[in-house]
Motif scaffolding. Structure first.
Motif, mmCIF file in Angstrom:
data_model
loop_
_atom_site.group_PDB
_atom_site.id
_atom_site.type_symbol
_atom_site.label_atom_id
_atom_site.label_comp_id
_atom_site.label_asym_id
_atom_site.label_seq_id
_atom_site.Cartn_x
_atom_site.Cartn_y
_atom_site.Cartn_z
ATOM 1 N N ARG A 56 0.903 -1.182 -0.105
ATOM 2 C CA ARG A 56 0.158 -0.055 -0.019
ATOM 3 C C ARG A 56 0.591 1.225 0.034
ATOM 4 N NH1 ARG A 56 -5.714 -1.000 2.652
ATOM 5 N NH2 ARG A 56 -5.851 -3.386 2.755
ATOM 6 N N LEU A 57 1.950 1.400 0.663
ATOM 7 C CA LEU A 57 2.952 2.490 0.849
ATOM 8 C C LEU A 57 3.558 2.749 -0.582
ATOM 9 C CD1 LEU A 57 4.766 1.604 4.196
ATOM 10 C CD2 LEU A 57 3.233 3.720 3.505
ATOM 11 N N ASP A 58 3.828 1.545 -1.342
ATOM 12 C CA ASP A 58 4.301 1.648 -2.764
ATOM 13 C C ASP A 58 3.358 2.231 -3.426
ATOM 14 O OD1 ASP A 58 6.907 0.435 -2.351
ATOM 15 O OD2 ASP A 58 6.140 -1.507 -3.158
ATOM 16 N N THR A 59 2.257 1.881 -3.444
ATOM 17 C CA THR A 59 0.991 2.568 -4.307
ATOM 18 C C THR A 59 0.717 3.916 -3.981
ATOM 19 O OG1 THR A 59 -0.124 0.371 -4.291
ATOM 20 C CG2 THR A 59 -1.273 2.353 -4.915
ATOM 21 N N LEU A 60 0.887 4.458 -2.571
ATOM 22 C CA LEU A 60 0.755 5.827 -2.492
ATOM 23 C C LEU A 60 2.039 6.502 -2.945
ATOM 24 C CD1 LEU A 60 -0.445 8.104 -0.696
ATOM 25 C CD2 LEU A 60 0.642 7.337 1.435
ATOM 26 N N GLY A 61 3.203 5.892 -2.614
ATOM 27 C CA GLY A 61 4.547 6.331 -3.244
ATOM 28 C C GLY A 61 4.309 6.962 -4.558
ATOM 29 N N VAL A 62 3.881 5.954 -5.377
ATOM 30 C CA VAL A 62 3.922 6.259 -6.892
ATOM 31 C C VAL A 62 2.867 7.235 -7.113
ATOM 32 C CG1 VAL A 62 3.255 5.036 -9.186
ATOM 33 C CG2 VAL A 62 4.834 3.816 -7.507
ATOM 34 N N SER A 63 1.882 7.301 -6.433
ATOM 35 C CA SER A 63 0.923 8.295 -6.792
ATOM 36 C C SER A 63 1.140 9.771 -6.674
ATOM 37 C CB SER A 63 -0.439 8.009 -6.204
ATOM 38 O OG SER A 63 -0.466 8.075 -4.723
ATOM 39 N N LEU A 64 2.078 9.917 -5.426
ATOM 40 C CA LEU A 64 2.397 11.047 -5.204
ATOM 41 C C LEU A 64 3.728 11.555 -6.088
ATOM 42 C CD1 LEU A 64 2.870 10.509 -1.315
ATOM 43 C CD2 LEU A 64 1.453 12.234 -2.530
ATOM 44 N N LEU A 65 4.458 10.575 -6.592
ATOM 45 C CA LEU A 65 5.727 10.579 -7.319
ATOM 46 C C LEU A 65 5.069 11.219 -8.888
ATOM 47 C CD1 LEU A 65 8.637 10.264 -8.072
ATOM 48 C CD2 LEU A 65 8.284 8.141 -8.746
ATOM 49 N N ARG A 66 4.004 10.706 -9.238
ATOM 50 C CA ARG A 66 3.482 10.960 -10.501
ATOM 51 C C ARG A 66 2.960 12.532 -10.704
ATOM 52 N NH1 ARG A 66 1.844 7.902 -14.246
ATOM 53 N NH2 ARG A 66 -0.400 8.904 -14.663
ATOM 54 N N LEU A 67 2.702 13.088 -9.418
ATOM 55 C CA LEU A 67 2.181 14.422 -9.404
ATOM 56 C C LEU A 67 3.162 15.282 -8.836
ATOM 57 C CD1 LEU A 67 -1.130 13.822 -7.486
ATOM 58 C CD2 LEU A 67 -0.932 14.723 -9.807
ATOM 59 N N GLY A 68 4.583 14.856 -8.989
ATOM 60 C CA GLY A 68 5.826 15.718 -8.618
ATOM 61 C C GLY A 68 5.757 15.969 -7.268
ATOM 62 N N ARG A 69 5.220 15.338 -6.259
ATOM 63 C CA ARG A 69 5.456 15.561 -4.829
ATOM 64 C C ARG A 69 6.306 14.708 -4.125
ATOM 65 N NH1 ARG A 69 -1.238 16.279 -3.226
ATOM 66 N NH2 ARG A 69 -0.231 16.201 -1.281
ATOM 67 N N PHE A 70 7.705 15.202 -4.931
ATOM 68 C CA PHE A 70 8.549 14.305 -4.193
ATOM 69 C C PHE A 70 9.057 14.336 -2.812
ATOM 70 C CE2 PHE A 70 10.432 15.744 -8.718
ATOM 71 C CZ PHE A 70 9.759 14.708 -9.337
ATOM 72 N N GLN A 71 9.024 15.349 -2.228
ATOM 73 C CA GLN A 71 9.205 15.438 -0.573
ATOM 74 C C GLN A 71 8.418 14.472 0.055
ATOM 75 O OE1 GLN A 71 9.179 19.487 0.016
ATOM 76 N NE2 GLN A 71 11.461 19.971 -0.399
ATOM 77 N N GLU A 72 7.123 14.388 -0.411
ATOM 78 C CA GLU A 72 6.137 13.531 0.165
ATOM 79 C C GLU A 72 6.413 11.997 -0.238
ATOM 80 O OE1 GLU A 72 2.281 15.509 0.241
ATOM 81 O OE2 GLU A 72 3.229 16.746 -0.874
ATOM 82 N N ALA A 73 6.715 11.796 -1.349
ATOM 83 C CA ALA A 73 6.924 10.466 -1.764
ATOM 84 C C ALA A 73 8.266 9.844 -1.053
ATOM 85 C CB ALA A 73 7.012 10.394 -3.342
ATOM 86 N N ALA A 74 9.212 10.451 -1.087
ATOM 87 C CA ALA A 74 10.649 9.816 -0.708
ATOM 88 C C ALA A 74 10.365 9.238 0.586
ATOM 89 C CB ALA A 74 11.731 10.990 -0.408
ATOM 90 N N ARG A 78 10.746 5.177 1.602
ATOM 91 C CA ARG A 78 11.915 4.838 2.339
ATOM 92 C C ARG A 78 11.070 3.867 3.517
ATOM 93 N NH1 ARG A 78 14.229 9.988 1.490
ATOM 94 N NH2 ARG A 78 13.042 10.845 3.381
ATOM 95 N N ARG A 79 9.915 4.233 4.107
ATOM 96 C CA ARG A 79 9.203 3.332 4.862
ATOM 97 C C ARG A 79 9.001 2.040 4.386
ATOM 98 N NH1 ARG A 79 8.485 1.043 9.509
ATOM 99 N NH2 ARG A 79 6.533 0.667 10.188
ATOM 100 N N ALA A 80 8.727 1.791 2.941
ATOM 101 C CA ALA A 80 8.098 0.593 2.383
ATOM 102 C C ALA A 80 9.611 -0.130 2.423
ATOM 103 C CB ALA A 80 7.857 1.015 0.873
ATOM 104 N N ASP A 87 12.790 -3.683 -1.907
ATOM 105 C CA ASP A 87 11.300 -3.531 -2.301
ATOM 106 C C ASP A 87 11.621 -2.922 -3.634
ATOM 107 O OD1 ASP A 87 8.936 -1.607 -2.874
ATOM 108 O OD2 ASP A 87 8.116 -3.313 -1.748
ATOM 109 N N ASP A 88 11.305 -3.472 -4.880
ATOM 110 C CA ASP A 88 11.688 -3.124 -6.166
ATOM 111 C C ASP A 88 10.895 -1.675 -6.422
ATOM 112 O OD1 ASP A 88 13.317 -4.852 -6.597
ATOM 113 O OD2 ASP A 88 12.021 -6.267 -7.709
ATOM 114 N N GLY A 89 9.572 -1.594 -6.381
ATOM 115 C CA GLY A 89 8.945 -0.504 -6.091
ATOM 116 C C GLY A 89 9.565 0.635 -5.591
ATOM 117 N N ALA A 90 9.986 0.658 -4.364
ATOM 118 C CA ALA A 90 10.233 1.723 -3.435
ATOM 119 C C ALA A 90 11.836 2.238 -4.120
ATOM 120 C CB ALA A 90 10.511 1.179 -2.046
ATOM 121 N N GLU A 91 12.489 1.014 -4.498
ATOM 122 C CA GLU A 91 13.835 1.484 -5.023
ATOM 123 C C GLU A 91 13.622 2.269 -6.221
ATOM 124 O OE1 GLU A 91 16.902 -1.865 -3.384
ATOM 125 O OE2 GLU A 91 15.626 -2.405 -5.092
#
Length: 446
Positions: A56-74, A78-80, A87-91
């Motif tokens: 679930r964290l990976d899914t949230l991170g990707v959705s934040l990343l797509r919108l350019g919200r890098f400071q929130e996605a990182a 890292r938690r994932a 974890d490949d998605g997090a990496e």
């Protein structure tokens, strides 16, 4: 009620529904952006109360990343990784963020572990290795990165030092032959005196087919895709053996050969032909200053000192992919947007797809001038003139900026899996002195 009047009422109702639908999209982000926002909200909802679920964290991170919200996605990624090491998605997500920020060793390390299961990580790893100069490591990735035809060029770059400065002063000033609609400089291309344009949006050198033949440019097997003037082109691989500019000699310059006759007529009508483009790869070999006031280019070699004015304004930039110089700003006071700096789009301060301009309330007029030359030649359709009330990039703000609706291909909005909306070009920089400070990753405006 007669049958005719009933039909007119139905048609009127249909027209009102269509107008309502059009108004609903006016001053709103386009459908793909709204969908990305919805996916982010759903991912946030699904993660609430499940902070120990790596998927679930990976899914949230990707959705934040797509919108350019890098400071929130990182921190989400890292938690994932803490919960699920390797974890490949997090990496892949953290690797992309590191690549954009210029932390290339970190990016390569993270992305190398993600390529087996995350196809999107392959191109990022390829770009990281190219930017680090690890050409041998990049070559096996050419096909999977969508650049199979570029392998021959990378092999040629392995056999010699690309962009090797072999002669010249530590700092030179090169006057422009023309400053509008693009900066044009006189250079010697393999000993032949020619005119070339400066453009931060070109990856390497671009050379016209006829000029490449006359100047005996070394052609190589294969074709490479490039991103230039808001769209994708295929060019023939080549190596320019020697380029001389302002007393500096540079050897072994990667290049692409493509027909540029129509483009030359567009930017330099009824005058000497412009035979090519000097791109970002060349400018990276120096600390360059493009002076749009004095119409000159300053090139500083590695040891030359650069000291800006105390009043200089600094705009941080990122490099997306291999060579896409990107800044953040807003159009007409709207939301924060990623914008690629492609300084060589003629008569243009800002370009974007129509849906981006409509989001900020900017439309071409009923009698709008069409840029049929560049638009039809590059993208198969004309660009329509627009005027943007304000364009803001960090502390730099311009008012009443001329732009082209359509100058950025809609397919580029999500090219890197992250939203970008516009390109900045020549007219935005007019009257300014702009230095590319590679060490600080900043555009310095004086």
């Amino acid at each position: 009620m007669t049958r005719g009047s009933g039909r007119r009422l139905v048609l009127l109702g249909v027209g009102l529904l269509a107008a309502t639908a059009a108004l609903a999209d006016w001053l709103q982000p386009d459908h793909s952006y709204r969908e990305a926002q919805l996916m982010m909200r759903l991912a946030l909802r699904d993660t609430t109360g499940h902070a120990d679920d790596a998927s679930r964290l990976d899914t949230l991170g990707v959705s934040l990343l797509r919108l350019g919200r890098f400071q929130e996605a990182a921190p989400v990624f890292r938690r994932a990784l803490e919960l699920r090491p390797g974890d490949d998605g997090a990496e892949a997500g953290l690797g992309k963020i590191a690549l954009f920020a210029g932390r290339l060793s970190e990016a390569e390390s993270l992305l190398a572990g993600a390529v087996d299961t995350d196809p999107g990580a392959v191109y990022d790893l390829y770009a990281a290795r190219l930017r680090r100069g690890n050409l041998r490591g990049a070559m096996p990735l050419c096909e999977d990165a969508g650049e199979a035809g570029r392998a021959e060029l990378l092999q040629a770059m392995l056999e010699r030092i690309p962009y090797q400065v072999t002669a010249g002063a530590e700092e030179v000033h090169v006057p422009w032959n023309s400053g509008y609609p693009l900066p044009l400089v006189r250079v010697k291309l393999n000993g032949q005196s020619v005119l070339m344009a400066l453009d931060t949006g070109a990856r390497d050198l671009l050379v016209d087919v006829a000029a490449a033949r006359i100047c005996k440019v070394q052609t190589l097997a294969g074709q490479s895709p490039i991103f230039w003037s808001g769209t994708r082109l295929a060019v023939r691989n080549a190596m320019v053996q020697k380029l001389e500019i302002g007393g500096i000699t540079i050897e072994n310059l990667p290049a692409g050969i493509t027909p540029l006759r129509k483009w030359s007529i567009l930017i330099h009508p009824r005058a000497e032909k412009v035979v090519g483009v000097i791109g970002l790869g060349f400018l990276r070999a120096f600390t360059p200053t493009l002076d749009y006031q004095k119409n000159s280019l300053t090139l500083r070699r590695g040891g030359a000192r650069f000291t800006p004015d105390a009043s200089a304004r600094r705009v941080p930039f990122e490099i997306w992919g291999e060579s896409e110089l990107t800044v953040y700003g807003s159009l007409a006071g709207g939301r924060r947007m990623a914008m690629i700096v492609q300084s060589g789009v003629p008569e243009c301060g800002v370009g974007a797809p129509p849906e981006v301009f409509e989001e900020v309330g900017v439309r071409s007029g009923l009698v709008s001038r069409a840029m049929k030359g560049a638009g039809s030649w590059l993208q198969g359709r004309p660009w329509l003139a627009v005027n943007v009330p304000t364009v803001s990039v960090g502390p730099v703000v311009e008012i009443k900026v001329q732009g082209w609706s359509g100058a950025l291909d809609p397919g580029e909005l999500w090219r890197h899996g992250v939203r970008r909306d516009a390109l900045l070009s020549h007219n935005f920089f007019r009257g300014k002195r702009v230095t590319l400070d590679w060490n600080a990753q900043e555009l310095v405006f004086e």
